[in-house]
Write an enzyme that holds these catalytic residues in place. Sequence first.
Site, PDB file in Angstrom:
ATOM      1  N   ASP A  61      -0.306   5.035   1.032  1.00 60.45           N
ATOM      2  CA  ASP A  61      -0.577   5.912   2.168  1.00 60.45           C
ATOM      3  C   ASP A  61      -0.607   5.117   3.471  1.00 60.45           C
ATOM      4  OD1 ASP A  61      -0.952   8.400   0.734  1.00 60.45           O
ATOM      5  OD2 ASP A  61      -2.781   7.518  -0.053  1.00 60.45           O
ATOM      6  N   ASP A  88       0.856  -1.183   0.000  1.00 61.01           N
ATOM      7  CA  ASP A  88       0.000   0.000   0.000  1.00 61.01           C
ATOM      8  C   ASP A  88       0.893   1.235   0.000  1.00 61.01           C
ATOM      9  OD1 ASP A  88      -2.393   1.452   0.129  1.00 61.01           O
ATOM     10  OD2 ASP A  88      -2.297   1.550   2.311  1.00 61.01           O
TER      11      ASP A  88
END
Length: 275
Positions: A20, A18
């Site tokens: 953020d 991922d």
Amino acid sequence: MVKTAARSIHDIQCWLTDMDGVLVHENQAIPGAAELIDYWRTNELRFLVLTNNSIYTPRDLRARLLASGLDVPEENIWTSALATAEFLARQQPGGRAFVIGEAGLTTALHDAGFIMTDQNPDYVVLGETRTYSFEAITKAIRLIEGGARFICTNPDATGPSAEGLLPATGAVAALISEATKHTPYVVGKPNPMMFRSALNRIDAHSETTAMIGDRMDTDIIAGMEAGLLTVLVHSGITSRDEVASFPFRPDTSYPSVAELHAELNAPLEQSEESE
């Protein structure tokens, strides 16, 4: 640290992560992120940065990551917009779509051969935007009522900003669903389809691929359902104390990617002795 007996991070040949909360937070690189990316590139390990953000193209995101100090090539970025475009191109090649979204989504759909139109579209495609308009939402509702299929890039109800939470794709999708009584098909995380398309992109196998995420309810559950080794970091949404409230567990967890990088970079014998 907890890990499965069947495989460990040292068995992993390909990495999905991922963005953020794992690599960056409010446009600032999280400590250890640059070192982890350098480790992957130096050791020629295949990797992709995944994001549900459909606003930006991979070129835009590369520029934003560079500004935060992270050097990620365009081809190593996979967005919910790209996954949605790939899915729709398989479903109906050369189809027609009414799109609520920004450049990341419209560019991906154009590149996949779709025609953008509000005249008899096959699909209404809803993505992230900072300029949702009542007129566009009304048009989407009427087109769905008229038979267009409802597609959504991601389910996130809110997004972060420096001033606080913002309504995101999932919140607008709920509005449209309530008006039409049609539920969208959502392509982005936690749909394992986004992970399978990412695996295909880097020619990876689930048994030798890991997913790094900061959210149990999207990254970890989707990685688990896709058969990946799951790595939770506590530098984003899910805190260590919150993990116990979920009926499933990550395969392994770390305070941040800095500790993951340190273990990957340590001799295997030393890593085994520390457990």
